[in-house]
Design an enzyme around this catalytic site. Structure first.
Site, short mmCIF file in Angstrom:
data_model
loop_
_atom_site.label_atom_id
_atom_site.label_comp_id
_atom_site.label_asym_id
_atom_site.label_seq_id
_atom_site.Cartn_x
_atom_site.Cartn_y
_atom_site.Cartn_z
N SER A 18 32.84 24.21 16.83
CA SER A 18 32.66 24.09 15.43
C SER A 18 32.93 25.60 14.96
CB SER A 18 31.87 23.54 14.61
OG SER A 18 30.99 24.63 13.82
N HIS B 43 39.20 25.34 9.67
CA HIS B 43 38.37 24.83 9.79
C HIS B 43 38.23 23.97 10.87
CE1 HIS B 43 35.88 21.36 9.87
NE2 HIS B 43 35.12 22.17 10.13
#
Length: 308
Positions: free
Chosen positions: A96, A110
């Protein structure tokens, strides 16, 4: 796969930053089982804060963490089917990343790709034996530069189309719905793709799909950074970027499944909160003037558009 992508993304970001700044690496272990590698670059020339984390964690999670992982809505304070469940054995592996550039014309990015499985005893109520893939890549600009948003979405669509032509429209809508800040009635950004609880295809096929998506992060994002990292900007542009970052913080702390799961399983706090920007701003009762570039961004966050 996640270790390889971490290395490749960090190398591309260091090159784009061009300052000689390097990612600082933290290797950590989780008392309950597993661990991870967090890499963070702070105060570079281009990136104010860039974090790229991998984690492989396992152990036993409490039922409310299972609900956070599954995103199940509670009814009268009790989640469906988990009233009687005991602790649930689990395994989770993922990458992530959140990238916050300094320049207000360079968008925040993101991405997150993860695999999850639970292995409860066969007859445990409310805690089925399950596996699933989840993830997505999404773009959060402070200003709409149509060329950039279209480029970003076209790369997501190309990755999806290699596997199933229904994926992009489905996961694009899912992304718009997921990154929704309910208390503001607006989306966090201009979307991308998002999927979760995906287990209705072959496991190897879904691993291939998640790999393709993770491999398209660099071609989707780095060309935009190269175009925008040196765009001249004013203090007003910077103040607007800081307000939009405030929205980013609100979404991540209140709604994001990964953040709430990490907090409920006693995850490593520095890794969980690495997604937050170095700086953000909350200004009382701020509303951009209709027709301005700031207003156009806000309008696109309230009324999601089709970019392709």
């Amino acid at each position: 796969m996640i270790r390889r992508v971490q290395g490749e993304v960090c190398a591309a970001l260091e090159e784009a930053d061009g300052s000689g700044a390097r990612f600082v690496e933290d290797v950590w272990s989780r008392p309950g089982g597993g661990g991870g590698i967090s890499r963070v670059l702070q105060d570079g020339r281009v990136f104010e804060k860039a974090g790229v984390n991998v984690s492989v964690v396992y152990g036993v999670m409490p039922p409310d963490a299972y609900r956070a992982a599954k995103g199940e809505a509670e009814k009268n304070g009790v989640a469906p089917d988990v009233q009687k469940a005991g602790p649930v054995p689990f395994f989770a592996a993922g990458i992530s990343s959140v990238l916050h550039p300094k320049n207000p014309f360079a968008p925040t990015l993101h991405f997150n790709y993860r695999y999850f499985e639970t292995d409860a005893p066969k007859d445990a109520p409310g805690a089925p034996r399950q596996w699933w893939f989840g993830g997505g890549t999404d773009l959060t600009p402070s200003y709409i530069i149509e060329e950039d948003v279209k480029h970003f979405h076209s790369v997501q669509k190309q990755a999806c189309d290699k596997f199933d032509p229904s994926f992009y429209p489905r996961f694009k809508k899912w992304c718009d719905d997921y990154f929704y800040i309910k208390h503001r009635n607006e989306r966090r950004g201009l979307g991308g793709i998002f999927f979760d609880d995906l287990n209705d295809y072959d496991q190897e096929m879904l691993l291939g799909f998640a790999t393709e998506c993770a491999d398209s992060v660099v071609p989707a994002y780095i060309p935009i950074i190269e175009r925008r990292k040196d765009t001249p900007f004013t203090e007003e542009h910077k103040a607007w970027q800081q307000l939009r970052r405030g929205r980013y913080v609100e979404f991540n702390l209140v709604y994001d499944r990964g953040t709430t799961f990490g907090l409920k399983t006693g995850g490593r706090i520095e890794s969980i909160l690495v997604s937050l920007p170095l700086t953000a701003r909350w200004q009382y009762d701020h509303a951009p003037e209709e027709g301005t570039e700031e207003w156009k961004l806000l309008d696109a966050c309230i009324n999601p558009k089709e970019w392709l």
